[in-house]
Design a protein around this motif. Structure first.
Motif, PDB file in Angstrom:
ATOM      1  N   GLY A 287      17.029  12.566   1.351  1.00 31.97           N
ATOM      2  CA  GLY A 287      18.494  12.429   1.472  1.00 31.97           C
ATOM      3  C   GLY A 287      19.188  12.178   0.137  1.00 31.97           C
ATOM      4  N   PHE A 288      18.397  11.990  -0.910  1.00 39.38           N
ATOM      5  CA  PHE A 288      18.969  11.745  -2.235  1.00 39.38           C
ATOM      6  C   PHE A 288      19.698  13.020  -2.724  1.00 39.38           C
TER       7      PHE A 288
ATOM      8  N   PHE B 230      13.806  20.775  -0.776  1.00 39.39           N
ATOM      9  CA  PHE B 230      15.239  20.649  -1.136  1.00 39.39           C
ATOM     10  C   PHE B 230      16.105  21.549  -0.257  1.00 39.39           C
ATOM     11  N   SER B 231      17.301  21.057  -0.035  1.00 39.22           N
ATOM     12  CA  SER B 231      18.344  21.836   0.649  1.00 39.22           C
ATOM     13  C   SER B 231      19.639  21.732  -0.198  1.00 39.22           C
ATOM     14  N   LEU B 232      20.583  22.556   0.172  1.00 41.04           N
ATOM     15  CA  LEU B 232      21.835  22.610  -0.600  1.00 41.04           C
ATOM     16  C   LEU B 232      22.997  22.172   0.265  1.00 41.04           C
ATOM     17  N   ASP B 233      23.820  21.297  -0.295  1.00 38.13           N
ATOM     18  CA  ASP B 233      25.041  20.861   0.377  1.00 38.13           C
ATOM     19  C   ASP B 233      26.213  21.095  -0.588  1.00 38.13           C
ATOM     20  N   VAL B 234      27.312  21.635  -0.055  1.00 35.45           N
ATOM     21  CA  VAL B 234      28.502  21.934  -0.875  1.00 35.45           C
ATOM     22  C   VAL B 234      29.622  20.998  -0.463  1.00 35.45           C
TER      23      VAL B 234
ATOM     24  N   VAL C 191      20.027  18.405  -2.237  1.00 37.76           N
ATOM     25  CA  VAL C 191      19.646  17.302  -1.319  1.00 37.76           C
ATOM     26  C   VAL C 191      18.115  17.319  -1.125  1.00 37.76           C
ATOM     27  N   LEU C 192      17.551  16.152  -1.389  1.00 32.11           N
ATOM     28  CA  LEU C 192      16.075  16.022  -1.187  1.00 32.11           C
ATOM     29  C   LEU C 192      15.793  15.893   0.311  1.00 32.11           C
ATOM     30  N   GLY C 193      15.050  16.803   0.825  1.00 36.85           N
ATOM     31  CA  GLY C 193      14.766  16.799   2.274  1.00 36.85           C
ATOM     32  C   GLY C 193      13.437  16.120   2.645  1.00 36.85           C
ATOM     33  N   ARG C 194      12.565  16.088   1.730  1.00 38.30           N
ATOM     34  CA  ARG C 194      11.247  15.473   1.997  1.00 38.30           C
ATOM     35  C   ARG C 194      10.778  14.816   0.721  1.00 38.30           C
TER      36      ARG C 194
END
Length: 818
Positions: A149-150, A178-182, A195-198
């Motif tokens: 979540g970081f 990782f995922s991307l949030d805008v 966004v760190l997912g794991r």
């Protein structure tokens, strides 16, 4: 409509924009159009002629042209169809950058009436720019202890387009951690965050490689990518935090270079190396990063380049705070540039005339100009003014256009030119101003007739002047110029003594000099009045008349004319009576004379020139009265002859003479009695009187001749004796001079026998006067001969006696008798 829908999306968009521009109406004196950027040169923008209510060809006939302030012409007018077309390539991003909408304003001028119309064209954006990242590769360091979540802010992309064509979304390649949030910022921009997912495991995978992709909303869609290199670190689990989420500061545009405007501060909860914060400016390819400088250690922001409100009203600075291991935080600083009055108003002369006729009516347009100030607000509020006491005023039009017009009729004779200074002053404090100079020449019209310095002139010329003599000159002045000021002179038609005036006087048409064409006679006319006309060379010509009086000055060219006594015409003899009993001063007669001259030339004086009895009569100097000077004696002759001279006072003087005969008697019968006693008897024996007179004269002549012969013989004898004595040396040089009477004595002797003989046609009317001889004047005694040599010194007779002798010799028929 179906055909329109079948077209590609971009062409369909262009056609819709053109249709929208064609349907846009003119409102409130302004025409609005829209056109997409990057269209070909000459593309249709809008029908100006139709919007102005004119025929297509009327624009060219009325001199329509585009007027803009120093900007490159982006549009042009098509004279064939009256439409507005593009003049070249149009790049919306170059003109307006991120501003929306992008409006280009200019004016259309109709030269014939100097009408101004405002035009505003909106440049529509097309998707001609792809999103771009500031850096191609980003390196991130993340501690392995970081919890899922970081969020890690990533470098955002920039798209020069606007609206739907600008940046719309971000994508990241597929991965396990990782995922991307805008997120959308307060300024409307999108900021990607990783966004760190794991949870990460450095031992499992120390570096992760990601690809961030930015996409816009155009058709077709354009994109840009940035590579992300994630390095897994150990332990550092706190990123720097700024004291404010966003910093704002206002700076005047005249702030000096090197001034510190702001200090940003970020803190890190870690310790040691992990808490050391360093500041960086985020590089943006579209921003002028050379304006500000950020000190990486302190966070101080200073100006390194002069600010200009007219170039950029605000600046956005993206600042990153990064700790020792590499965790970072981003923050935005907004610098607002405040306008100061640092720009003077600028003149753009649209139309101006260099000359105007002096009879132009009030309201004539001299110039049309535009004034612009690059400042804003009150600093850009402009007022235009003119110097006082000028016959001009300013009329304000749309968009800071001004007309310079006349307020009254001009007069070239007062001011032939005007150097008009137009002052434009802004509303700043202190205010700035600019002067524009308009040189206007006032052209001349023929509105002034020639004028003479005087209302009339007087000239004087002596009579008997030579022909062609210069009499006088007149000169008229005309305040106009060129041909309107060229003056010619002429004489008004008139007559003098039934003859044309032009036969007496002529005038030089160029110089105004008057000449006499004939010799004037004062006795014919003494004054000549004429009119001189001065006419200029204008169209129509103007003229002025002036009166010239020429006075002829009298010269002494006439002798006195004797009116009384007049010369008899019937052959009779006139006699003036003087009684013997007349006392001294008795008026015998009066001589009357006139002189045709005038003034001093006509002043007459009288004098007695000759008299048969000197001293008996006197003549009045100014009256001409003949009076007795003494009492008459018995020895005075019955008939007295007087010659009276009449003389004027001219230079030189002229004179005339008259002969008077004065009879000495108490009455006319006495005259007849005295004359009858001298007449021969009617007896034929008395008719020999004339013979006796002739014999007496002959005898006297013979005696005179004999005396002269004897005298000459004696003188020759004396001369011969003297020569003999000198030859013999007898010493007779001391003998006195001759004791005989010489030639001079003979002349004196003859004087004593002067006599008067008057003969008329009738010998019986002759008379003889024998005056008493004066022996004292002729005879020389022996004593006087002994004392003085008579021959050696001649004797001169008095002038009166010589005149008497000459009168006695004058024939009677030459004597004027009254």
């Amino acid at each position: 409509m179906a055909a329109l829908l079948n077209l590609p999306h971009r062409r369909r968009f262009v056609l819709l924009c053109l249709l929208w521009a064609a349907l846009w109406k003119v409102g409130a004196g302004q025409m609005r159009y829209s056109v997409p950027e990057e269209i070909e040169k000459g593309s249709f923008v809008g029908s100006v002629a139709k919007d102005l209510g004119l025929e297509p060809l009327a624009l060219a006939e009325r001199g329509a042209r585009i007027v803009s302030r120093g900007r490159t012409q982006l549009f042009a007018l098509n004279p064939r169809n009256g439409s507005l077309v593009t003049a070249g390539r149009i790049d919306r991003e170059e003109l307006c950058a991120q501003s929306a909408p992008c409006l280009v304003s200019f004016n259309i001028l109709l030269e014939d009436k100097l009408s101004i119309y405002s035009v505003e064209v909106e440049i529509k954006d097309i998707n001609d720019n792809a999103p771009r990242f500031g850096v191609e590769e980003v390196e991130l360091k993340i501690s392995e202890t970081t919890m899922p979540g970081f969020r890690i802010p990533l470098k955002s992309a920039h798209d020069a387009d606007v609206g739907e064509n600008t940046l719309q979304k971000y994508e990241i390649n597929s991965n396990d951690h990782f995922s991307l949030d805008v997120r959308s910022g307060m300024d409307g921009n999108k900021y990607p965050e990783l966004v760190l997912g794991r949870a990460l495991d450095r031992e499992e995978e120390a570096v992760h490689y990601l690809v961030l992709k930015a996409l816009d909303g155009g058709d077709p869609i354009r994109s840009g990518t940035s590579r992300i290199r994630v390095t897994v670190l150990d332990v550092n689990d706190n990123a720097p935090v700024f004291t404010q989420p966003e910093y704002r500061v206002s700076v005047p545009e005249d702030t000096p270079v090197g001034t510190r405007i702001l200090t940003v501060t970020a803190t890190d909860a870690d310790e040691g190396y992990n808490a050391q914060v360093t500041y960086f400016l985020e590089k943006n390819p579209e921003e002028t990063s050379e304006v500000f400088e950020l000190k990486s250690s302190s966070g101080e922001i200073t100006i390194i380049k002069s600010l200009d409100y007219e170039d950029a009203k605000f600046h956005e600075i993206d600042i990153e705070a990064q700790d020792g291991p590499g965790l970072l935080t981003r923050m935005k600083v907004i610098v607002t540039v405040l306008d100061v009055n640092d720009n003077v108003p600028e003149f753009y002369m649209t139309s101006a005339t260099s000359s105007v006729p002096e009879d132009s009516p009030p309201g004539t347009i001299i110039a049309l100009f535009n004034v612009h100030d690059r400042d804003s607000g009150q600093n850009a509020f402009i007022t235009c003014s003119l110097p006082e006491n000028l016959p001009f005023k300013l009329e304000r039009s749309v968009d800071n256009y001004h007309r310079l017009v006349t307020t009254r009729v001009l007069d070239r004779e007062q001011f032939s030119s005007y150097n008009i200074t137009v002052t434009a002053k802004d509303g700043g404090s202190p205010s700035l101003s600019t002067d524009a100079y308009i040189l206007l020449q006032v052209t001349d019209i023929n509105d002034n007739p020639p004028t003479f310095p005087h209302t009339s002139y007087s000239a004087y010329i002596p009579e008997n002047n030579p022909r062609g003599a210069s009499i006088f000159s007149v000169m008229a002045c005309d305040p106009d110029s060129n041909d309107n000021a060229h003056v010619t002179y002429s004489l008004a038609e008139d007559t003098l003594q039934s003859a044309p005036l032009s036969s007496y006087i002529s005038i030089n048409s160029d110089t105004g000099v008057l000449y006499a064409l004939r010799s004037f006679d004062y006795e014919q006319f003494c004054e000549l009045q004429l009119w001189v006309t001065a006419q200029d060379g204008g169209n129509p010509p103007l003229s002025t008349n002036v009166s010239v009086n020429i006075f002829v000055l009298d010269q002494n060219d006439n002798t006195p004319e004797i009116l009384y006594p007049a010369l008899p015409t019937d052959g009779s003899t006139g006699v003036e009576l003087a009684p013997r009993s007349a006392e001294p001063g008795y008026l015998v007669t009066k001589v009357v004379a006139v002189d045709r001259d005038s003034g001093q030339n006509a002043w007459l004086s009288y004098r007695l020139l000759k008299a048969s009895e000197p001293g008996l009569f006197a003549v009045g100097l100014h009256t001409g009265e003949v009076r007795t000077a003494r009492a008459l004696l018995d020895r005075d002759a019955l008939k007295q002859s007087l010659v009276v001279a009449v003389q004027d006072h001219g230079q030189p003087p002229l004179s005339a003479t008259v002969t008077l005969t004065v009879a000495v008697a108490d009455s006319i019968p006495d005259i007849l009695t005295d004359l009858g006693s001298l007449k021969p008897s009617v007896d034929p024996g008395d008719s020999g009187l004339t013979l006796y007179l002739v014999v007496a004269v002959a005898a006297v002549s013979c005696v005179f001749l004999a005396f002269v012969i004897v005298l000459l013989a004696l003188r020759l004898r004396h001369w011969h004796t003297s020569r003999l004595f000198q030859a013999s040396g007898s010493g007779l040089a001391g003998v006195p001079a001759s004791q005989f009477v010489g030639v001079d004595g003979v002349r004196a002797f003859l004087q004593t026998y002067s006599h008067e003989v008057s003969l008329t046609a009738d010998s019986r009317g002759s008379h003889v006067i024998f005056p008493q001889p004066n022996y004292a004047d002729t005879l020389i005694s022996q004593e006087s001969c002994e004392k003085k040599d008579f021959v050696s010194e001649p004797q001169f007779l008095p002038e009166d006696k010589e005149e008497t002798f000459s009168q006695s010799r004058e024939p009677a028929n030459h004597t004027r008798k009254i």
